[in-house]
Write an enzyme that holds these catalytic residues in place. Structure first.
Site, PDB file in Angstrom:
ATOM      1  N   ASN A 153       9.557 -22.168   8.433  1.00 48.26           N
ATOM      2  CA  ASN A 153      10.962 -23.165   8.065  1.00 48.26           C
ATOM      3  C   ASN A 153      10.680 -23.485   6.462  1.00 48.26           C
ATOM      4  OD1 ASN A 153      13.032 -24.438   7.596  1.00 48.26           O
ATOM      5  ND2 ASN A 153      12.872 -25.484   9.197  1.00 48.26           N
ATOM      6  N   GLY A 164       6.731 -33.195   8.948  1.00 45.90           N
ATOM      7  CA  GLY A 164       6.094 -33.402   7.691  1.00 45.90           C
ATOM      8  C   GLY A 164       5.210 -34.938   7.413  1.00 45.90           C
ATOM      9  N   SER A 182       3.821 -30.992  11.623  1.00 44.36           N
ATOM     10  CA  SER A 182       2.597 -31.190  11.086  1.00 44.36           C
ATOM     11  C   SER A 182       1.636 -29.857  11.369  1.00 44.36           C
ATOM     12  CB  SER A 182       1.963 -31.843  11.066  1.00 44.36           C
ATOM     13  OG  SER A 182       2.781 -33.348  10.631  1.00 44.36           O
ATOM     14  N   GLU A 196       9.815 -29.862  18.525  1.00 46.57           N
ATOM     15  CA  GLU A 196       9.868 -30.743  17.232  1.00 46.57           C
ATOM     16  C   GLU A 196       9.687 -31.960  17.357  1.00 46.57           C
ATOM     17  OE1 GLU A 196       9.549 -27.461  13.767  1.00 46.57           O
ATOM     18  OE2 GLU A 196      11.776 -28.946  13.614  1.00 46.57           O
ATOM     19  N   LYS A 244      12.632 -24.694   5.134  1.00 45.90           N
ATOM     20  CA  LYS A 244      13.664 -25.559   4.535  1.00 45.90           C
ATOM     21  C   LYS A 244      14.569 -25.432   3.004  1.00 45.90           C
ATOM     22  CE  LYS A 244      10.921 -28.310   7.657  1.00 45.90           C
ATOM     23  NZ  LYS A 244      10.453 -29.930   8.050  1.00 45.90           N
ATOM     24  N   GLU A 263      16.106 -32.604  10.847  1.00 40.74           N
ATOM     25  CA  GLU A 263      16.745 -32.890   9.654  1.00 40.74           C
ATOM     26  C   GLU A 263      17.767 -32.207   9.339  1.00 40.74           C
ATOM     27  OE1 GLU A 263      13.946 -30.248   7.569  1.00 40.74           O
ATOM     28  OE2 GLU A 263      12.369 -31.856   8.761  1.00 40.74           O
ATOM     29  N   HIS A 304      18.236 -28.390  14.062  1.00 41.39           N
ATOM     30  CA  HIS A 304      16.727 -28.991  13.999  1.00 41.39           C
ATOM     31  C   HIS A 304      17.365 -30.810  13.204  1.00 41.39           C
ATOM     32  CE1 HIS A 304      13.299 -29.964  11.036  1.00 41.39           C
ATOM     33  NE2 HIS A 304      12.466 -28.773  11.237  1.00 41.39           N
TER      34      HIS A 304
END
Ligand code: 13P
Length: 249
Positions: free
Chosen positions: A9, A171, A211, A165, A11, A97, A95
């Protein structure tokens, strides 16, 4: 046996020249990989470039989001038909985010998941708890409620991939322990079985994301319950993504 999937991904990263050099090198590095699926999910602006570059490879293309309608007055949105025009196989939906920064709800995500399947795209549905949920012992409740909400409109899950996730692992350089990921993934599979039947649950691929790097992928892939990885930062470098794709058992 479920076939493993390693998906990158990207992003909101990458210019056209960057994408060209990344994919050129990635193609070389993974050209001998046969026993697992590989996907890259660049931003919309790079789908055309990447799509053309991977035509003659085993690498699949995915998008990072889509809207549920096929066309119309939805300024700024991208439809499933538009993604199919670029030969997308996958689309990441829900996702964290998008859930936490943009404010997407399970109701929205449910419509997207239903539309993706109806239009022949395979959703990679993301679920995962925040740190405060985990600390409050609510991981399973949160994940199940996301699954129930996001899959509420799905009757026959022809093809769905789920990515677990945990938000606190994304991250941060602090991945979940593989055993903890297995706990949640097993719980997801059990829930899936109660919702869609045992056979579907046996077949659904459930990935881990958060990660993932070349130095920890092997530990995750040693767990037979984890069917692959959704990789963020480490997918932006061809060498590190290729090493993840080539995990060792
Ligand atoms: P990182 O691998 O950068 O932690 O991101 C994970 C992720 O969000 C993939 O969708």
């Amino acid at each position: 046996m479920r076939r493993r999937l390693i998906a990158g991904n990207w992003k909101m990263n990458g210019t056209v020249p960057e994408a060209i050099s990344l994919v050129q090198r990635l193609k070389l590095l993974v050209s001998d990989v046969q026993d697992r699926d590989i996907a890259v999910c660049p931003p919309f602006t790079l789908l055309d470039t990447v799509s053309k570059m991977i035509i003659d490879t085993r690498i699949y293309l995915g998008a990072q989001d889509m809207f549920w309608e096929e066309k119309g007055a939805f300024t700024g949105e991208i439809s499933p038909l538009m993604l199919k025009e670029f030969n997308c196989t996958f689309v990441i939906l829900g996702h964290s985010e998008r859930r936490w920064i943009i404010g997407e709800t399970d109701e929205f995500i449910a419509k997207k998941v239903e539309s993706a399947i109806r239009n022949g795209l395979t959703p990679i549905l993301c679920v995962g708890e925040r740190l405060e949920d985990r600390e409050a012992g609510k991981t399973k409740d949160v994940v199940i409620s996301q699954l129930e909400g996001s899959l509420s409109l799905v009757k026959d899950p022809e093809s769905i991939v789920i990515a677990y996730e945990p938000v606190w692992a994304i991250g941060t350089g602090k991945p979940a322990y593989p055993k903890d990921a297995v706990d949640v993934i097993s719980m997801i599979r059990e829930w899936y079985g109660s919702r869609f039947g045992k056979d579907k649950a046996e077949g659904v691929r459930i990935l881990y994301g958060g990660s993932v790097t070349p130095s920890n992928i092997d530990d995750f892939m040693k767990e037979s319950e984890i069917d692959g990885a959704l990789v963020g930062g480490a997918s932006l470098n061809a060498d590190s993504f290729a090493r993840i794709v080539k995990y060792l058992l």
